[in-house]
Write a protein that holds these residues in place. Structure first.
Motif, PDB file in Angstrom:
ATOM      1  N   ALA A  61    -132.947 -25.912   4.829  1.00 55.31           N
ATOM      2  CA  ALA A  61    -132.464 -26.932   5.767  1.00 55.31           C
ATOM      3  C   ALA A  61    -131.003 -26.690   6.126  1.00 55.31           C
ATOM      4  CB  ALA A  61    -132.647 -28.325   5.162  1.00 55.31           C
TER       5      ALA A  61
ATOM      6  N   ASP B  13    -137.088 -29.370   3.776  1.00 53.84           N
ATOM      7  CA  ASP B  13    -136.563 -30.628   4.283  1.00 53.84           C
ATOM      8  C   ASP B  13    -135.136 -30.938   3.825  1.00 53.84           C
ATOM      9  OD1 ASP B  13    -137.580 -30.943   1.721  1.00 53.84           O
ATOM     10  OD2 ASP B  13    -138.680 -32.786   2.153  1.00 53.84           O
ATOM     11  N   TRP B  14    -134.738 -30.542   2.616  1.00 54.58           N
ATOM     12  CA  TRP B  14    -133.377 -30.825   2.177  1.00 54.58           C
ATOM     13  C   TRP B  14    -132.761 -29.747   1.287  1.00 54.58           C
ATOM     14  CZ3 TRP B  14    -133.820 -31.300  -3.071  1.00 54.58           C
ATOM     15  CH2 TRP B  14    -134.990 -31.830  -3.587  1.00 54.58           C
TER      16      TRP B  14
END
Length: 79
Positions: free
Chosen positions: A19, A14-15
């Motif tokens: 990503a 996600d980050w």
């Protein structure tokens, strides 16, 4: 093939690095593996160690016993 070994936060889909790589090269095939002391929060109790739910931070994860470590806050409390 390229393998990147990094800390748990850096390999999150996600980050983390996956990503950023997905934004830079959308067609790139990625696999994120996390080593954890407990299953990810979003994982259902019956979830396998693989999940395709986008709410989960890794493609695969390994659960290992917690590592013994000192209290990191002890340095700030004088004890």
């Amino acid at each position: 093939p390229v393998v990147v070994i990094a800390g748990g936060g850096h390999v999150r889909r996600d980050w983390g690095v996956p990503a950023v790589l997905a934004q830079a090269a959308p067609g790139l095939r990625l696999l994120s593996v996390g080593q954890l002391e407990a299953a990810p929060d979003a994982a259902p109790a019956t979830a396998p160690a693989t999940a395709s739910d986008p709410a989960l931070p890794y493609d695969l994860w390994l659960i290992t016993p917690p590592a013994p470590r000192d209290d990191p806050c002890a340095a700030f409390s004088g004890g």
